[in-house]
Design a protein around this motif. Structure first.
Motif, mmCIF file in Angstrom:
data_model
loop_
_atom_site.group_PDB
_atom_site.id
_atom_site.type_symbol
_atom_site.label_atom_id
_atom_site.label_comp_id
_atom_site.label_asym_id
_atom_site.label_seq_id
_atom_site.Cartn_x
_atom_site.Cartn_y
_atom_site.Cartn_z
ATOM 1 N N PHE A 1 0.645 -1.072 0.170
ATOM 2 C CA PHE A 1 -0.001 0.100 0.040
ATOM 3 C C PHE A 1 0.864 1.196 -0.267
ATOM 4 O O PHE A 1 1.993 1.196 0.623
ATOM 5 C CB PHE A 1 -0.761 -0.142 1.437
ATOM 6 C CG PHE A 1 -1.870 1.194 1.433
ATOM 7 C CD1 PHE A 1 -2.951 1.327 0.590
ATOM 8 C CD2 PHE A 1 -1.289 2.240 2.019
ATOM 9 C CE1 PHE A 1 -3.800 2.446 0.865
ATOM 10 C CE2 PHE A 1 -2.347 3.415 2.272
ATOM 11 C CZ PHE A 1 -3.536 3.502 1.823
ATOM 12 N N SER B 1 0.194 5.641 0.611
ATOM 13 C CA SER B 1 -0.877 6.454 0.621
ATOM 14 C C SER B 1 -0.919 7.639 -0.203
ATOM 15 O O SER B 1 0.252 7.657 -1.226
ATOM 16 C CB SER B 1 -0.749 7.157 1.992
ATOM 17 O OG SER B 1 0.170 7.996 1.860
ATOM 18 N N GLU C 1 -2.945 -2.040 13.821
ATOM 19 C CA GLU C 1 -3.252 -0.489 13.581
ATOM 20 C C GLU C 1 -1.852 0.113 13.706
ATOM 21 O O GLU C 1 -1.146 -0.363 14.302
ATOM 22 C CB GLU C 1 -4.282 0.065 14.149
ATOM 23 C CG GLU C 1 -4.160 0.163 15.686
ATOM 24 C CD GLU C 1 -5.524 0.493 16.511
ATOM 25 O OE1 GLU C 1 -6.409 0.944 15.670
ATOM 26 O OE2 GLU C 1 -5.704 0.292 17.513
ATOM 27 N N ARG D 1 -2.783 10.663 11.956
ATOM 28 C CA ARG D 1 -3.998 9.479 11.370
ATOM 29 C C ARG D 1 -3.565 8.108 12.033
ATOM 30 O O ARG D 1 -2.442 7.631 12.499
ATOM 31 C CB ARG D 1 -3.595 9.585 9.942
ATOM 32 C CG ARG D 1 -3.734 10.559 8.959
ATOM 33 C CD ARG D 1 -3.801 10.294 7.516
ATOM 34 N NE ARG D 1 -3.808 11.510 6.827
ATOM 35 C CZ ARG D 1 -5.077 11.656 6.108
ATOM 36 N NH1 ARG D 1 -6.059 10.650 6.277
ATOM 37 N NH2 ARG D 1 -5.245 12.565 5.353
ATOM 38 N N CYS E 1 -4.394 4.266 11.344
ATOM 39 C CA CYS E 1 -4.634 3.449 10.247
ATOM 40 C C CYS E 1 -4.937 1.952 10.333
ATOM 41 O O CYS E 1 -4.157 1.595 11.437
ATOM 42 C CB CYS E 1 -3.332 3.640 9.249
ATOM 43 S SG CYS E 1 -3.279 5.357 8.628
ATOM 44 N N ASP E 2 -5.586 1.210 9.757
ATOM 45 C CA ASP E 2 -5.486 -0.229 9.846
ATOM 46 C C ASP E 2 -4.025 -0.829 9.219
ATOM 47 O O ASP E 2 -3.582 -0.230 8.361
ATOM 48 C CB ASP E 2 -6.881 -0.779 9.442
ATOM 49 C CG ASP E 2 -6.863 -1.035 8.015
ATOM 50 O OD1 ASP E 2 -6.131 -0.546 7.332
ATOM 51 O OD2 ASP E 2 -8.287 -1.397 7.530
ATOM 52 N N THR F 1 -3.730 -2.654 6.718
ATOM 53 C CA THR F 1 -3.557 -2.680 5.333
ATOM 54 C C THR F 1 -3.251 -1.226 4.855
ATOM 55 O O THR F 1 -3.008 -1.127 3.801
ATOM 56 C CB THR F 1 -4.855 -3.063 4.697
ATOM 57 O OG1 THR F 1 -6.080 -2.168 4.961
ATOM 58 C CG2 THR F 1 -5.303 -4.224 5.075
ATOM 59 N N TRP G 1 -5.205 1.537 5.355
ATOM 60 C CA TRP G 1 -6.371 2.360 5.236
ATOM 61 C C TRP G 1 -6.459 3.259 6.258
ATOM 62 O O TRP G 1 -6.642 2.868 7.487
ATOM 63 C CB TRP G 1 -7.676 1.683 5.119
ATOM 64 C CG TRP G 1 -8.952 2.538 4.885
ATOM 65 C CD1 TRP G 1 -9.406 2.977 3.745
ATOM 66 C CD2 TRP G 1 -9.940 2.558 5.758
ATOM 67 N NE1 TRP G 1 -10.634 3.514 3.941
ATOM 68 C CE2 TRP G 1 -11.036 3.433 5.267
ATOM 69 C CE3 TRP G 1 -10.164 2.373 7.386
ATOM 70 C CZ2 TRP G 1 -12.169 3.776 5.934
ATOM 71 C CZ3 TRP G 1 -11.131 2.767 7.853
ATOM 72 C CH2 TRP G 1 -12.217 3.531 7.231
ATOM 73 N N SER G 2 -6.672 4.588 5.992
ATOM 74 C CA SER G 2 -6.838 5.616 7.166
ATOM 75 C C SER G 2 -8.278 5.974 7.651
ATOM 76 O O SER G 2 -9.279 6.206 6.730
ATOM 77 C CB SER G 2 -6.227 7.046 6.695
ATOM 78 O OG SER G 2 -6.279 8.001 7.793
ATOM 79 N N TYR G 3 -8.619 5.566 8.832
ATOM 80 C CA TYR G 3 -9.738 5.611 9.333
ATOM 81 C C TYR G 3 -10.077 6.687 10.493
ATOM 82 O O TYR G 3 -11.262 6.891 10.845
ATOM 83 C CB TYR G 3 -10.342 4.349 9.957
ATOM 84 C CG TYR G 3 -9.592 3.629 10.981
ATOM 85 C CD1 TYR G 3 -9.986 4.169 12.425
ATOM 86 C CD2 TYR G 3 -8.534 2.925 10.889
ATOM 87 C CE1 TYR G 3 -9.169 3.840 13.406
ATOM 88 C CE2 TYR G 3 -7.761 2.255 12.028
ATOM 89 C CZ TYR G 3 -8.290 2.976 13.521
ATOM 90 O OH TYR G 3 -7.482 2.504 14.407
#
Length: 88
Positions: A21, A23, A41, A51, A53-54, A56, A58-60
């Protein structure tokens, strides 16, 4: 593995060195990253941005602390709290 730097992105890699991944670019350099103790995370710090992120990538969650660059992020041993150190 997670890395970050002068290209204004953070990247997630597998144990073989393959990029999983990348970003989207931040507005400024990414200055810190840290995994939680669970490995599920990680946190990413940049200028006035923090931020979550999990695993993977992905920023949540995003916070804008107005603290200048977040130079270091650290999790508590149980992974429930996060501290960021900045300079303003």
């Amino acid at each position: 593995i997670v890395s970050a730097g002068e290209d204004c992105t953070y990247k997630v890699w597998d144990s073989f060195g393959r990029q999983l991944f990348q970003s989207a670019p931040f507005e400024t350099v990414v200055t810190s990253v840290a995994w939680s103790s669970s490995g599920e995370e990680f946190a990413v710090g940049s200028y006035n941005v923090l931020r979550l992120c999990d695993k993977t990538g992905w920023s949540y969650s995003r916070a804008k602390p107005q603290s200048g660059s977040v130079y270091n992020v650290a999790w508590t041993s149980d992974g429930t709290q996060l501290a960021g150190a900045g300079a303003n």
